[in-house]
Design a protein around this motif. Structure first.
Motif, PDB file in Angstrom:
ATOM      1  N   GLY A  25      -8.742   8.636   3.551  1.00 27.42           N
ATOM      2  CA  GLY A  25      -7.749   7.830   2.831  1.00 27.42           C
ATOM      3  C   GLY A  25      -8.451   6.608   2.261  1.00 27.42           C
ATOM      4  N   ILE A  26      -7.725   5.822   1.491  1.00 26.58           N
ATOM      5  CA  ILE A  26      -8.333   4.597   0.935  1.00 26.58           C
ATOM      6  C   ILE A  26      -7.267   3.508   0.855  1.00 26.58           C
ATOM      7  N   GLY A  27      -7.697   2.256   0.720  1.00 21.94           N
ATOM      8  CA  GLY A  27      -6.743   1.137   0.656  1.00 21.94           C
ATOM      9  C   GLY A  27      -5.929   1.107   1.939  1.00 21.94           C
ATOM     10  N   GLY A  28      -4.625   1.013   1.789  1.00 25.88           N
ATOM     11  CA  GLY A  28      -3.757   0.947   2.962  1.00 25.88           C
ATOM     12  C   GLY A  28      -3.819   2.190   3.832  1.00 25.88           C
ATOM     13  N   SER A  29      -4.279   3.280   3.272  1.00 24.23           N
ATOM     14  CA  SER A  29      -4.366   4.513   4.052  1.00 24.23           C
ATOM     15  C   SER A  29      -5.690   4.626   4.788  1.00 24.23           C
ATOM     16  N   ASP A  30      -6.443   3.545   4.771  1.00 21.60           N
ATOM     17  CA  ASP A  30      -7.753   3.520   5.427  1.00 21.60           C
ATOM     18  C   ASP A  30      -7.972   2.210   6.187  1.00 21.60           C
ATOM     19  N   GLY A  41      -7.548  -0.238 -14.285  1.00 23.02           N
ATOM     20  CA  GLY A  41      -8.901   0.241 -13.999  1.00 23.02           C
ATOM     21  C   GLY A  41      -8.901   1.733 -13.672  1.00 23.02           C
ATOM     22  N   LYS A  42      -7.874   2.152 -12.898  1.00 23.84           N
ATOM     23  CA  LYS A  42      -7.784   3.578 -12.542  1.00 23.84           C
ATOM     24  C   LYS A  42      -7.587   4.419 -13.806  1.00 23.84           C
ATOM     25  N   GLU A  43      -6.667   3.940 -14.686  1.00 22.16           N
ATOM     26  CA  GLU A  43      -6.377   4.682 -15.932  1.00 22.16           C
ATOM     27  C   GLU A  43      -7.628   4.832 -16.775  1.00 22.16           C
ATOM     28  N   VAL A  48      -4.739  11.116   4.592  1.00 21.15           N
ATOM     29  CA  VAL A  48      -3.666  10.114   4.510  1.00 21.15           C
ATOM     30  C   VAL A  48      -3.561   9.600   3.079  1.00 21.15           C
ATOM     31  N   SER A  49      -2.475   9.947   2.437  1.00 22.18           N
ATOM     32  CA  SER A  49      -2.246   9.418   1.093  1.00 22.18           C
ATOM     33  C   SER A  49      -0.754   9.454   0.809  1.00 22.18           C
ATOM     34  N   LYS A  50      -0.206   8.267   0.626  1.00 24.19           N
ATOM     35  CA  LYS A  50       1.225   8.183   0.360  1.00 24.19           C
ATOM     36  C   LYS A  50       1.563   9.029  -0.872  1.00 24.19           C
ATOM     37  N   THR A  51       0.765   8.894  -1.915  1.00 29.93           N
ATOM     38  CA  THR A  51       1.050   9.608  -3.169  1.00 29.93           C
ATOM     39  C   THR A  51       0.425  10.999  -3.218  1.00 29.93           C
ATOM     40  N   PHE A  52      -0.624  11.195  -2.484  1.00 34.91           N
ATOM     41  CA  PHE A  52      -1.447  12.403  -2.504  1.00 34.91           C
ATOM     42  C   PHE A  52      -1.984  12.697  -3.913  1.00 34.91           C
ATOM     43  N   THR A  53      -2.175  11.643  -4.674  1.00 31.50           N
ATOM     44  CA  THR A  53      -2.775  11.806  -6.001  1.00 31.50           C
ATOM     45  C   THR A  53      -4.003  10.908  -6.137  1.00 31.50           C
ATOM     46  N   THR A  54      -4.268  10.108  -5.137  1.00 30.25           N
ATOM     47  CA  THR A  54      -5.348   9.119  -5.235  1.00 30.25           C
ATOM     48  C   THR A  54      -6.709   9.817  -5.380  1.00 30.25           C
ATOM     49  N   GLN A  55      -7.379   9.473  -6.472  1.00 34.05           N
ATOM     50  CA  GLN A  55      -8.619  10.164  -6.835  1.00 34.05           C
ATOM     51  C   GLN A  55      -9.627  10.243  -5.683  1.00 34.05           C
ATOM     52  N   MET A 104      -4.395 -10.218  -0.803  1.00 33.48           N
ATOM     53  CA  MET A 104      -4.716 -10.362  -2.234  1.00 33.48           C
ATOM     54  C   MET A 104      -4.026  -9.315  -3.103  1.00 33.48           C
ATOM     55  N   GLU A 105      -3.781  -8.123  -2.551  1.00 34.04           N
ATOM     56  CA  GLU A 105      -3.024  -7.133  -3.331  1.00 34.04           C
ATOM     57  C   GLU A 105      -1.549  -7.553  -3.384  1.00 34.04           C
ATOM     58  N   SER A 106      -1.108  -8.307  -2.393  1.00 32.38           N
ATOM     59  CA  SER A 106       0.297  -8.725  -2.365  1.00 32.38           C
ATOM     60  C   SER A 106       0.546  -9.955  -3.236  1.00 32.38           C
ATOM     61  N   GLN A 123      -7.879  -8.842   3.308  1.00 29.18           N
ATOM     62  CA  GLN A 123      -8.103  -9.003   1.869  1.00 29.18           C
ATOM     63  C   GLN A 123      -7.147  -8.133   1.077  1.00 29.18           C
ATOM     64  N   GLN A 124      -6.973  -6.882   1.501  1.00 22.63           N
ATOM     65  CA  GLN A 124      -6.011  -6.048   0.774  1.00 22.63           C
ATOM     66  C   GLN A 124      -4.595  -6.575   0.979  1.00 22.63           C
ATOM     67  N   ALA A 125      -4.252  -6.814   2.253  1.00 21.58           N
ATOM     68  CA  ALA A 125      -2.873  -7.228   2.559  1.00 21.58           C
ATOM     69  C   ALA A 125      -2.501  -8.481   1.769  1.00 21.58           C
ATOM     70  N   GLY A 156      -1.558  -4.436 -10.753  1.00 22.36           N
ATOM     71  CA  GLY A 156      -2.905  -4.865 -11.153  1.00 22.36           C
ATOM     72  C   GLY A 156      -4.008  -3.884 -10.804  1.00 22.36           C
ATOM     73  N   VAL A 157      -3.713  -2.903  -9.962  1.00 24.38           N
ATOM     74  CA  VAL A 157      -4.771  -1.951  -9.614  1.00 24.38           C
ATOM     75  C   VAL A 157      -4.778  -0.761 -10.576  1.00 24.38           C
ATOM     76  N   GLU A 158      -3.778  -0.695 -11.469  1.00 20.75           N
ATOM     77  CA  GLU A 158      -3.597   0.530 -12.248  1.00 20.75           C
ATOM     78  C   GLU A 158      -4.539   0.674 -13.442  1.00 20.75           C
TER      79      GLU A 158
HETATM   80  O1  F6P Z   1      -5.216   0.743  -4.799  1.00 20.43           O
HETATM   81  C1  F6P Z   1      -3.858   0.825  -4.861  1.00 20.43           C
HETATM   82  C2  F6P Z   1      -3.218   1.616  -3.775  1.00 20.43           C
HETATM   83  O2  F6P Z   1      -2.016   2.076  -4.289  1.00 20.43           O
HETATM   84  C3  F6P Z   1      -2.977   0.818  -2.502  1.00 20.43           C
HETATM   85  O3  F6P Z   1      -1.885  -0.026  -2.577  1.00 20.43           O
HETATM   86  C4  F6P Z   1      -2.820   1.917  -1.514  1.00 20.43           C
HETATM   87  O4  F6P Z   1      -2.901   1.430  -0.223  1.00 20.43           O
HETATM   88  C5  F6P Z   1      -3.966   2.813  -1.921  1.00 20.43           C
HETATM   89  O5  F6P Z   1      -3.985   2.723  -3.331  1.00 20.43           O
HETATM   90  C6  F6P Z   1      -3.896   4.248  -1.455  1.00 20.43           C
HETATM   91  O6  F6P Z   1      -2.782   4.912  -1.950  1.00 20.43           O
HETATM   92  P1  F6P Z   1      -2.334   6.323  -1.376  1.00 20.43           P
HETATM   93  O7  F6P Z   1      -1.931   6.152   0.052  1.00 20.43           O
HETATM   94  O8  F6P Z   1      -1.192   6.752  -2.233  1.00 20.43           O
HETATM   95  O9  F6P Z   1      -3.492   7.285  -1.490  1.00 20.43           O
END
Ligand code: F6P
Length: 522
Positions: free
Chosen positions: A154-159, A511-513, A206-213, A353-355, A349-351, A507-509
């Motif tokens: 996982g990454i970000g909050g999922s890590d 760069g991803k796009e 672990v991925s809330k969206t299950f689309t995270t690259q 600065m992302e907030s 830092q994530q909690a 703000g994270v979008e």
């Molecule tokens: O980087 C943005 C973000 O949406 C975070 O807020 C989130 O924790 C992370 O990506 C991972 O997202 P996901 O759990 O959907 O893979």
């Protein structure tokens, strides 16, 4: 009803604070400390936690005025709205209910008229029974062997949350080895794979969206590696997922019994209290995981019920605003005096600065005052030999949180005495400094008399550098839960005061796009 929407700088309390600041900005912590009751007056005790904020450039009047600001922007109402599940994440149309995940009360919390508590309880039961099976060795891999390694993908909050908690609770850990793969850098996943045996490894995607690259790429790479020695029929024994996107999880090939739920009313960076924390429960056992949640709930109740003057997250948030918006401080340091907490600054830092890294207010208007503090830090005493020079003698004002524990876990008292002497020594040095006269005397008695004039300016410590002492009895799952929840509530409080939305992260979008576009061009 929406959150109250007011520019903080246009409030009466802000004007009063500005006047007050003009009067007290040159006050010195050393002088303020001449009051013998100062430490008592500027400390809050809450069970096994005491927060001493006496080493700040504040008077009682400062706290009163800051509290008035919190009242004028209706913080109390905002807190209630969050706990009650109102749509306070307006830009994403969502409630924000990480607090419900750790609640032990039977009081219903409604989303679209439905109580979410039963869903939470059922997810917790699933986490418990799965963790028990894996830890006890009853859960077998495809060759009949028990699991030895768990990999959180996982990454970000999922890590960051699970990784930080597993690291912090190492002392309470069982026999399983836990790994975390996050970066899309293929060398990260390759280094982890190198350590694994597919027969005895469990992968938690672990991925809330299950689309995270990053997460999907790592999960695919790991699945391909796994299928070199096993078959697709073995996947259910080795892959589980935590997500809201059941379709995507299904098309990845994960058995539906192996899916743990996530909900869109839990933000990624506040999700370790949900099944996103599965790797925590696997690593320290469900009872310790529950204790982590219980500690957080205790802080929730404190935040919800305590008067602002005695409310730890509120007071810390107000102090942070005092330095950020009045003294112009740009950053804050978080300095845990426990090697276990070495990942806490990254997590925060994530909690934080992302907030709160937002430049548009709740009206959608560009903001002309400072928001989102930059947070950074490392563990004591290591950082004393690294960046603390700048904090003590540099040109920047950096308020610091010193996090400590009265007891060590292994009981090496000699080490702990030294650690805590440094903990207090640093805060005293920052606050009280060393005067010219003191430095002069020291040089004289150390045989450097000839060089006194040359060396004197370099040996002076101005002092008057603020810090908070956040001191727990002991590092336990419960106290860690409390500490994390403390910072979560500090974040929300500041977001409310700054009139921003803390729970989106557009703000994270971009760069991803752009990365996606570049990839498609290749
Ligand atoms: O980087 C943005 C973000 O949406 C975070 O807020 C989130 O924790 C992370 O990506 C991972 O997202 P996901 O759990 O959907 O893979």
């Amino acid at each position: 009803m929406a959150l109250k929407n007011s520019n903080p700088t246009k409030t009466e309390a802000w004007s009063a604070l500005t006047n007050h600041f003009n009067n007290v900005q040159n006050s010195n912590i050393k002088d303020l400390y001449k009051d013998n009751n100062r430490q008592k007056d500027f400390s809050i005790q809450f069970d096994d936690l005491v927060v001493d904020f006496s080493k700040n450039r504040i008077t009682k009047e400062t706290i009163n005025l800051l509290v008035n600001l919190a009242k004028e922007v209706d913080l109390k109402d905002a807190i209630e709205k969050q706990f009650n599940g109102e749509i306070i994440n307006v830009t994403e149309g969502r409630a924000v209910l990480h607090t419900a995940l750790r609640s032990n009360s039977d009081e219903p919390v409604l989303i679209d008229g439905k109580n979410i508590k039963p869903k939470i309880q059922s997810a917790l039961r699933k986490i418990k029974s799965f963790s028990n099976k894996v830890i006890s060795g009853k859960w077998k891999g495809y060759t009949g062997k028990s699991i030895t390694d768990v990999v959180n993908i996982g990454i970000g909050g999922s890590d960051l949350g699970p990784d930080m908690v597993v690291e912090s609770l190492q002392y309470y850990k069982n026999q399983l080895t836990t790994h975390f793969v996050s970066n899309v850098d293929g060398d990260h996943v390759s280094e982890i794979i190198k350590k694994l045996n597919p027969e005895t490894t469990l992968f938690v995607i672990v991925s809330k969206t299950f689309t995270t690259q990053e997460t999907i790429s790592n999960a695919e790479t790991i699945k391909n590696w796994f299928l070199k020695s096993a078959t697709i029929f073995d996947i259910p024994k080795h892959f589980v997922a935590v997500s809201t996107n059941l379709e995507a999880v299904d098309s990845f090939g994960i058995d539906k019994n192996n899916v743990f739920p996530m909900w869109n009313w839990v933000g990624g960076r506040f999700s370790l209290w949900s099944a996103v924390g599965l790797s925590i429960s696997l690593s320290v056992g469900f009872d310790n995981y529950r204790a982590l949640l219980d500690g957080a709930e205790e802080m929730d109740l404190h935040y919800r019920n305590e008067d602002f003057e005695n409310n730890i997250p509120v007071v810390l948030a107000l102090l942070s605003i005092w330095y950020n918006n009045f003294y112009g401080a740009e950053t804050e340091a978080v300095l845990p005096y426990s090697q276990y907490l070495k990942k806490l600054p990254d997590y925060l830092q994530q909690a934080i600065m992302e907030s709160n890294g937002k430049g548009v207010d709740r009206n959608g208007d560009k903001i002309d005052y400072q928001t989102g503090t930059i947070v950074w830090g490392s563990t004591g005493t290591n950082m004393q030999h690294a960046f603390m020079q700048l904090v003590h003698q540099g040109t920047k004002l950096i308020p610091c949180d010193f996090i400590g524990f009265k007891e060590s876990l292994y009981g090496l008292t000699d080490h702990h005495k030294k650690l805590m002497a440094n903990y207090y020594g640093q805060m005293d040095a920052l606050a009280f400094g060393k005067t010219k006269e003191e430095a002069h005397l020291e040089l004289k008695f150390s045989g450097n008399e000839a060089k006194i004039n040359q060396l004197l300016p370099f040996k002076v410590f101005e002092g008057n550098r603020p810090s908070n002492a956040i001191l727990f009895d002991k590092l336990t799952p419960k106290s860690l839960g409390k500490l994390i929840a403390l910072y979560e509530h500090k974040i929300y409080t500041q977001g409310i005061l700054w009139n921003i939305y803390s729970y989106d992260q557009f703000g994270v979008e971009l760069g991803k796009e752009l990365a996606k576009k570049l990839l498609n061009k290749q």
